[in-house]
Write a protein that holds these residues in place. Sequence first.
Motif, short mmCIF file in Angstrom:
data_model
loop_
_atom_site.label_atom_id
_atom_site.label_comp_id
_atom_site.label_asym_id
_atom_site.label_seq_id
_atom_site.Cartn_x
_atom_site.Cartn_y
_atom_site.Cartn_z
N THR A 65 1.25 38.10 -22.61
CA THR A 65 1.34 37.20 -21.58
C THR A 65 -0.23 36.60 -21.37
OG1 THR A 65 2.91 38.28 -20.44
CG2 THR A 65 1.74 36.80 -19.04
N TYR A 68 -1.45 34.17 -23.61
CA TYR A 68 -0.94 32.49 -23.24
C TYR A 68 -1.26 31.88 -22.25
CZ TYR A 68 2.86 33.61 -27.02
OH TYR A 68 3.52 33.89 -28.08
N VAL A 69 -1.80 32.82 -21.06
CA VAL A 69 -2.44 32.22 -20.07
C VAL A 69 -3.68 31.43 -20.33
CG1 VAL A 69 -3.65 32.71 -17.70
CG2 VAL A 69 -1.46 33.85 -18.25
N THR A 72 -2.95 28.30 -22.39
CA THR A 72 -2.67 27.24 -21.74
C THR A 72 -4.18 26.62 -20.90
OG1 THR A 72 -0.60 28.11 -21.27
CG2 THR A 72 -1.32 26.28 -19.66
N THR A 76 -5.34 22.96 -21.07
CA THR A 76 -5.03 22.02 -20.00
C THR A 76 -6.34 22.00 -19.02
OG1 THR A 76 -3.95 23.42 -18.50
CG2 THR A 76 -2.79 22.19 -20.15
N ARG A 305 5.59 34.42 -22.90
CA ARG A 305 5.15 32.89 -22.95
C ARG A 305 5.71 32.40 -21.57
NH1 ARG A 305 2.80 29.18 -26.19
NH2 ARG A 305 3.16 30.37 -27.98
N GLY A 306 7.08 32.40 -21.32
CA GLY A 306 7.34 31.99 -20.39
C GLY A 306 6.99 32.50 -18.84
N ASP A 309 3.63 30.70 -18.41
CA ASP A 309 3.57 29.71 -17.68
C ASP A 309 3.94 29.45 -16.51
OD1 ASP A 309 3.54 28.34 -20.46
OD2 ASP A 309 5.70 28.11 -20.64
N PHE A 312 0.72 30.61 -14.80
CA PHE A 312 -0.39 29.48 -14.81
C PHE A 312 -0.15 28.43 -13.69
CE2 PHE A 312 -3.06 26.05 -16.27
CZ PHE A 312 -4.20 26.70 -16.75
N VAL A 313 0.99 28.26 -13.33
CA VAL A 313 1.58 27.38 -12.39
C VAL A 313 1.07 27.96 -10.98
CG1 VAL A 313 3.50 26.25 -10.83
CG2 VAL A 313 3.63 26.31 -13.51
N SER A 334 9.68 26.54 -8.19
CA SER A 334 9.35 26.13 -9.51
C SER A 334 10.87 25.65 -10.27
CB SER A 334 8.75 27.10 -10.30
OG SER A 334 8.65 26.82 -11.71
N LEU A 336 10.80 26.16 -13.49
CA LEU A 336 10.72 26.66 -14.88
C LEU A 336 11.90 27.58 -15.18
CD1 LEU A 336 7.06 28.38 -14.51
CD2 LEU A 336 7.92 26.62 -16.27
#
Length: 336
Positions: A65, A68-69, A72, A76, A305-306, A309, A312-313, A334, A336
């Motif tokens: 996890t 993936y953070v 991202t 971005t 990964r989800g 995401d 990160f939001v 969210s 998501l």
Amino acid sequence: MASGTTRGTTHLHFDSHTFDPRPRYPLVATAKRYWHPDFYSEDADALTLIFAHGTGFHKEHWEPTLEYVYETLARTGGVKLREAWSIDCPNHGDAAVINEEELQWGYEDLFAWEEYARSLHDFLTGQGTGIPVDFSTRRLVGIGHSMGALSLMLAGMHQPKLTFSALILVDPMIFFKPPSREDAAMTVDLAGGAPKGEISGPVERKPLNHFNLDLHSKSGIPGFLRSLLSQEAACYRDGLGYSRGYKLLKYLCQIVPVHFIYGAVDDYLPGFVKEDVLENACDGKYASVARVPDAGHLVPQMQPRGLADAIFVILELESNRTSTPLQQQQPYQSRL
């Protein structure tokens, strides 16, 4: 002190630490610090992430996890991160090995989740040796899964004061009514967790069938086997942490942004339990809620990964948070 880089695509740097709170508290804690030299900020508003794991897991299970953070973040931007720390529960992972003898003195039948909370509190408030960081100068975001979510919440009940800028609770095990011992035993069976009797060797874990094992194996450690399985069973027997967390939420949501991330699949926790927590325990004052598709209670293992995401939001929200009183802010829903 061991150091290295993770196996993911971002190749995070890490070093390992052992925190010794004795004689104030008898159980040693083990932790890893993660950072990336290209995305390391010492600005005062940069976030330091504090990860706590669920029953039966270990500090390394957050690595996919976290990779993936950072992936991202590289793509971005938008969030200032200093570093991340992931901390073992004293009877799990590397800490369980160090504490093996001490854990035989009164912890074998029941290991309360508040023990993890106490360990996290002492770690983050510097009540011991071995950690070269003054966390009181950091902007902390606590991220916990299941038992770890509750333990981060309960850590704030100890003194000296421990302050989080935000809490992210990933499928926290919170109920309205304290479960009976029979309910706790049922939870063990549902989780495919540690058997109730004596354990002489490794056991097959039912949830393995649902994991993305390729991602989970990036930790380099067979996580289920790093726990002392009898101690894992002792964690499942705690019937107080569930309800204490429920009662604490209405106060916690008034002083710190509390974000919820649930798996979209209602398996261990029924949907009505989650709605009750959000609307009644939190009195609707939670900061945000998100659902991770194709994941149940074991979100970090099933959809890292989800989960990244969704995290990160929230980190973006917290990075841009204003001084508006929490009670006047509307919960973010969210998609998501």
